[in-house]
Design a protein around this motif. Structure first.
Motif, short mmCIF file in Angstrom:
data_model
loop_
_atom_site.label_atom_id
_atom_site.label_comp_id
_atom_site.label_asym_id
_atom_site.label_seq_id
_atom_site.Cartn_x
_atom_site.Cartn_y
_atom_site.Cartn_z
N LEU A 204 3.45 17.15 -14.55
CA LEU A 204 2.55 16.89 -13.43
C LEU A 204 3.34 16.30 -12.26
CD1 LEU A 204 -0.27 15.17 -15.52
CD2 LEU A 204 -0.34 17.51 -14.62
N ASP A 205 2.75 16.34 -11.08
CA ASP A 205 3.39 15.77 -9.89
C ASP A 205 3.26 14.25 -9.90
OD1 ASP A 205 4.15 18.20 -8.82
OD2 ASP A 205 2.31 18.44 -7.64
N VAL A 206 4.31 13.56 -9.45
CA VAL A 206 4.27 12.10 -9.36
C VAL A 206 3.68 11.69 -8.01
CG1 VAL A 206 6.21 11.75 -10.93
CG2 VAL A 206 6.65 11.99 -8.48
N LEU A 207 2.99 10.57 -7.99
CA LEU A 207 2.35 10.10 -6.77
C LEU A 207 3.36 9.74 -5.69
CD1 LEU A 207 -0.18 10.09 -8.55
CD2 LEU A 207 -0.75 7.84 -7.62
N SER A 208 4.57 9.36 -6.10
CA SER A 208 5.59 8.94 -5.13
C SER A 208 6.07 10.10 -4.26
CB SER A 208 6.78 8.30 -5.85
OG SER A 208 7.30 9.17 -6.83
N ASP A 209 5.77 11.35 -4.66
CA ASP A 209 6.16 12.52 -3.86
C ASP A 209 5.10 12.91 -2.84
OD1 ASP A 209 8.59 12.78 -5.11
OD2 ASP A 209 7.95 14.33 -6.52
N ASP A 210 3.98 12.19 -2.83
CA ASP A 210 2.87 12.56 -1.94
C ASP A 210 3.28 12.46 -0.47
OD1 ASP A 210 1.41 12.85 -4.20
OD2 ASP A 210 -0.17 11.44 -3.67
N ILE A 211 2.77 13.40 0.29
CA ILE A 211 2.93 13.39 1.75
C ILE A 211 1.53 13.44 2.37
CG2 ILE A 211 3.83 14.65 3.74
CD1 ILE A 211 6.04 15.72 1.95
N PRO A 212 1.21 12.55 3.31
CA PRO A 212 2.09 11.53 3.91
C PRO A 212 2.35 10.35 2.98
CG PRO A 212 -0.12 11.29 4.76
CD PRO A 212 -0.13 12.53 3.91
N LYS A 213 3.49 9.70 3.18
CA LYS A 213 3.82 8.52 2.41
C LYS A 213 2.85 7.39 2.75
CE LYS A 213 7.53 10.26 0.47
NZ LYS A 213 7.62 10.50 -1.00
N GLY A 214 2.68 6.52 1.80
CA GLY A 214 1.82 5.36 2.05
C GLY A 214 0.34 5.62 1.86
N SER A 215 -0.01 6.72 1.18
CA SER A 215 -1.42 7.04 0.99
C SER A 215 -2.03 6.37 -0.24
CB SER A 215 -1.60 8.56 0.88
OG SER A 215 -0.91 9.08 -0.23
N TRP A 216 -1.23 5.52 -0.90
CA TRP A 216 -1.73 4.78 -2.06
C TRP A 216 -1.49 3.29 -1.88
CZ3 TRP A 216 -4.65 7.06 -5.68
CH2 TRP A 216 -4.57 8.45 -5.82
N ASN A 217 -2.46 2.51 -2.31
CA ASN A 217 -2.32 1.06 -2.33
C ASN A 217 -2.25 0.63 -3.79
OD1 ASN A 217 -3.90 -1.71 -2.68
ND2 ASN A 217 -2.89 -1.75 -0.69
N LEU A 218 -1.12 0.05 -4.20
CA LEU A 218 -0.92 -0.38 -5.58
C LEU A 218 -0.81 -1.89 -5.62
CD1 LEU A 218 1.59 1.19 -8.15
CD2 LEU A 218 1.23 -1.26 -8.01
N GLN A 219 -1.61 -2.50 -6.48
CA GLN A 219 -1.53 -3.95 -6.63
C GLN A 219 -2.02 -4.36 -8.01
OE1 GLN A 219 -3.91 -5.08 -3.24
NE2 GLN A 219 -5.80 -5.17 -4.44
N PHE A 220 -1.67 -5.57 -8.41
CA PHE A 220 -2.12 -6.13 -9.68
C PHE A 220 -3.27 -7.09 -9.40
CE2 PHE A 220 2.03 -4.61 -10.90
CZ PHE A 220 1.84 -4.17 -12.21
#
Length: 271
Positions: A204-220
């Motif tokens: 499967l495709d990894v999220l880090s390859d998504d364009i545009p960059k920065g379309s995910w917010n990751l936090q704990f």
């Protein structure tokens, strides 16, 4: 990929009780191997509750259903290329909450070199629009942790029963999470890059390859015990994973509109 723990907090007691019964009946009637709560699409007059049934192949054997009362469920049509084209041309504005609501789009074109004109009217109902919207969300922002699913040599995608969860350090990296949809970027990788992948879990495709960059917010959250991912392209899509456990899931609760301003916001922010 049970989203129930995310979703139940948004429901009242009557809806919770109805779902506990209706989803069991749904699984039995359609002979699904499992049924999960996918989310809710908000309408101006009513909201659509969405469930997803899975068969033997977790990726190919999916069916989406909707309900207005958490009791009666209706199967959504498949999002074919023709239906996607119809919806993109005709359906605009907010969802109403009426599956029979009809959207119309009129296009007038001139015939030849004369003054004669032809009007083409495209009509599509809201049920079709709902099917296409869910399809787009699934294609673009459905998420699973790396290793949660395995692909057999015959191409069958199933739950990885030995998956024990990502470590805390892995859960903090975007490339530890994958799109649970047909890969696009993976096919563009070089032979050298693909040779370093495990075909059983890296299909499967990894999220880090998504364009545009920065379309995910990751936090704990929850005292750093839960990893949470939120999509900035489809606002309302939330994914969670509890590191060192197999617990993970995603849910969508939103108005069914893609955040088309995000790419421009990203460019302006960099400038």
């Amino acid at each position: 990929m049970d989203s129930q723990s995310l979703y139940l907090n948004t429901l009242n007691e009557e809806q919770k009780a109805a779902l506990q019964t209706s989803l069991v009946i749904l699984q039995k009637n359609y002979k699904f191997q499992r049924v999960m709560l996918w989310g809710k699409v908000l309408g101006s007059k009513a909201d659509y509750f969405i469930a997803q049934g899975r068969g033997e192949d977790e990726m190919k054997d999916r069916k989406n259903l909707y309900s207005l009362d958490c009791v009666d469920w209706f199967l959504l049509p498949p999002a074919t290329v023709h239906l996607i084209d119809q919806v993109s041309g005709a359906a605009k504005g907010r969802f109403t909450g009426d599956p029979s609501h009809v959207y119309e789009h009129r296009v007038t074109s001139r015939l030849g070199e004369g003054d004669e004109e032809e009007e083409v009217v495209t009509k599509v109902n809201e049920e079709s629009r709902l099917a296409v919207t869910i399809h787009h969300i699934e294609e673009e922002v459905s998420v699973v942790p790396r290793g949660a699913f395995v692909k057999s040599p015959h191409g069958l995608v199933q739950i990885n029963r030995s998956f024990g969860g990502l470590s805390h350090s892995e859960a903090g990296k975007l490339d530890s999470f994958l799109h649970f949809s047909e890969p696009k970027n993976l096919k563009k990788k070089s032979i050298l890059e693909t040779s370093q992948l495990n075909p059983a879990i890296d299909f499967l495709d990894v999220l880090s390859d998504d364009i545009p960059k920065g379309s995910w917010n990751l936090q704990f959250e929850c005292g750093s015990k839960v990893c949470v991912l939120r999509s900035l392209l489809w606002l309302g899509l939330t994914f969670y994973h509890v590191p060192m456990t197999p617990q993970h899931g995603y849910i969508y609760i939103g108005d069914g509109a893609k955040n088309l301003d995000f790419p421009f916001f990203t460019v302006n922010k960099r400038l």
